[in-house]
Motif scaffolding. Sequence first.
Motif, mmCIF file in Angstrom:
data_model
loop_
_atom_site.group_PDB
_atom_site.id
_atom_site.type_symbol
_atom_site.label_atom_id
_atom_site.label_comp_id
_atom_site.label_asym_id
_atom_site.label_seq_id
_atom_site.Cartn_x
_atom_site.Cartn_y
_atom_site.Cartn_z
ATOM 1 N N SER B 5 31.967 72.230 31.331
ATOM 2 C CA SER B 5 31.102 71.096 31.012
ATOM 3 C C SER B 5 31.925 69.945 30.463
ATOM 4 N N GLN B 6 31.576 68.753 30.901
ATOM 5 C CA GLN B 6 32.266 67.540 30.466
ATOM 6 C C GLN B 6 31.251 66.598 29.858
ATOM 7 N N THR B 7 31.700 65.860 28.869
ATOM 8 C CA THR B 7 30.874 64.790 28.315
ATOM 9 C C THR B 7 31.754 63.590 27.994
ATOM 10 N N PRO B 8 31.236 62.392 28.198
ATOM 11 C CA PRO B 8 29.921 62.093 28.776
ATOM 12 C C PRO B 8 29.966 62.145 30.293
ATOM 13 N N LYS B 9 28.814 62.071 30.921
ATOM 14 C CA LYS B 9 28.751 62.060 32.384
ATOM 15 C C LYS B 9 29.077 60.660 32.908
ATOM 16 N N TYR B 10 28.640 59.655 32.181
ATOM 17 C CA TYR B 10 28.928 58.269 32.552
ATOM 18 C C TYR B 10 29.520 57.550 31.342
ATOM 19 N N LEU B 11 30.484 56.683 31.630
ATOM 20 C CA LEU B 11 31.134 55.917 30.564
ATOM 21 C C LEU B 11 31.387 54.516 31.097
ATOM 22 N N VAL B 12 30.731 53.532 30.517
ATOM 23 C CA VAL B 12 30.920 52.134 30.904
ATOM 24 C C VAL B 12 31.489 51.421 29.692
ATOM 25 N N THR B 13 32.595 50.731 29.883
ATOM 26 C CA THR B 13 33.261 50.143 28.736
ATOM 27 C C THR B 13 34.041 48.907 29.157
ATOM 28 N N ASP B 38 39.712 58.920 42.886
ATOM 29 C CA ASP B 38 39.501 57.488 43.073
ATOM 30 C C ASP B 38 38.369 57.232 44.056
ATOM 31 N N SER B 39 38.154 55.967 44.369
ATOM 32 C CA SER B 39 37.012 55.588 45.209
ATOM 33 C C SER B 39 37.138 56.132 46.626
ATOM 34 N N LYS B 40 38.353 56.474 47.041
ATOM 35 C CA LYS B 40 38.564 57.050 48.368
ATOM 36 C C LYS B 40 38.474 58.565 48.337
ATOM 37 N N LYS B 41 38.029 59.117 47.242
ATOM 38 C CA LYS B 41 37.799 60.557 47.086
ATOM 39 C C LYS B 41 39.073 61.373 46.928
ATOM 40 N N LEU B 74 39.690 71.012 26.456
ATOM 41 C CA LEU B 74 40.750 70.059 26.819
ATOM 42 C C LEU B 74 40.117 68.681 26.844
ATOM 43 N N ASN B 75 40.592 67.815 25.964
ATOM 44 C CA ASN B 75 40.048 66.472 25.869
ATOM 45 C C ASN B 75 41.039 65.467 26.428
ATOM 46 N N LEU B 76 40.519 64.325 26.819
ATOM 47 C CA LEU B 76 41.363 63.266 27.374
ATOM 48 C C LEU B 76 41.042 61.975 26.646
ATOM 49 N N HIS B 77 42.052 61.408 26.004
ATOM 50 C CA HIS B 77 41.879 60.140 25.307
ATOM 51 C C HIS B 77 42.617 59.052 26.086
ATOM 52 N N ILE B 78 41.940 57.933 26.274
ATOM 53 C CA ILE B 78 42.542 56.833 27.025
ATOM 54 C C ILE B 78 42.558 55.592 26.143
ATOM 55 N N ASN B 79 43.744 55.058 25.927
ATOM 56 C CA ASN B 79 43.899 53.832 25.133
ATOM 57 C C ASN B 79 43.946 52.606 26.036
ATOM 58 N N SER B 80 43.537 51.489 25.483
ATOM 59 C CA SER B 80 43.701 50.181 26.160
ATOM 60 C C SER B 80 43.285 50.252 27.627
ATOM 61 N N LEU B 81 42.042 50.585 27.853
ATOM 62 C CA LEU B 81 41.545 50.793 29.211
ATOM 63 C C LEU B 81 41.761 49.581 30.091
ATOM 64 N N GLU B 82 42.114 49.868 31.363
ATOM 65 C CA GLU B 82 42.345 48.824 32.358
ATOM 66 C C GLU B 82 41.359 49.009 33.515
ATOM 67 N N LEU B 83 41.197 47.918 34.291
ATOM 68 C CA LEU B 83 40.268 47.974 35.424
ATOM 69 C C LEU B 83 40.611 49.131 36.364
ATOM 70 N N GLY B 84 41.914 49.345 36.584
ATOM 71 C CA GLY B 84 42.363 50.383 37.511
ATOM 72 C C GLY B 84 42.096 51.803 37.038
ATOM 73 N N ASP B 85 41.643 51.950 35.803
ATOM 74 C CA ASP B 85 41.309 53.283 35.305
ATOM 75 C C ASP B 85 39.927 53.727 35.771
ATOM 76 N N SER B 86 39.170 52.804 36.342
ATOM 77 C CA SER B 86 37.833 53.149 36.828
ATOM 78 C C SER B 86 37.957 54.211 37.915
ATOM 79 N N ALA B 87 37.296 55.323 37.722
ATOM 80 C CA ALA B 87 37.389 56.465 38.634
ATOM 81 C C ALA B 87 36.463 57.551 38.089
ATOM 82 N N VAL B 88 36.427 58.672 38.822
ATOM 83 C CA VAL B 88 35.748 59.849 38.289
ATOM 84 C C VAL B 88 36.822 60.815 37.794
#
Lengths: 112, 113
Positions: B5-13, B38-41, B74-88
């Motif tokens: 299980s992962q949380t959150p399911k959606y993250l908009v920032t 990425d967007s190309k799967k 296992l957690n994932l922390h992302i600093n200083s988010l960039e546009l290119g980080d948008s993905a699943v």
Amino acid sequence: QKEVEQDPGPLSVPEGAIVSLNCTYSNSAFQYFMWYRQYSRKGPELLMYTYSSGNKEDGRFTAQVDKSSKYISLFIRDSQPSDSATYLCAMSGGGNNRKLIWGLGTSLAVNP
Amino acid sequence: DTAVSQTPKYLVTQMGNDKSIKCEQNLGHDTMYWYKQDSKKFLKIMFSYNNKELIINETVPNRFSPKSPDKAHLNLHINSLELGDSAVYFCASSRQGRTEKLFFGSGTQLSVL
């Protein structure tokens, strides 16, 4: 050349058709060959895996590996609308080299 | 009972923000992974942990930092988010590094505006 090539499709078939999905690869060291199914907005789900060459059957699904041609296939018999998904192939070496190399996935639509 | 299980399911920032994604598995596995789709799967491995020890660290910007407090998380922390980080982002787990049998979570759709 990518290590794993997979036609992204989309592939559209009528219900009941036999579907053939394929991947080719270039690394002869690959030993494990997997097929995952991914529904929209879901994580990939393992369908089948095969070690080395040969065939494996599970219900309506058959996986084939031809190491001499570096070619793997997934056959779906009597396809159903519920089989509509993206199918991803993945493969890895044996021993300590288990890094997975993924295909891009083939989008399949089974039309009722 | 959800296996991975992962949380959150959606993250908009917004760009520049810091965010975290959490993952938990109840399968008793000892190896956990983070993948980016990425967007190309295309699925790309980012990190892998075995018994809380980092074993795979692909070429990922050091803005991404995984943390494994125990075998089941296992957690994932992302600093200083960039546009290119948008993905699943998908978390996965397996037994003893057996990548032929991965179990995936449902993913976290990250959108950076």
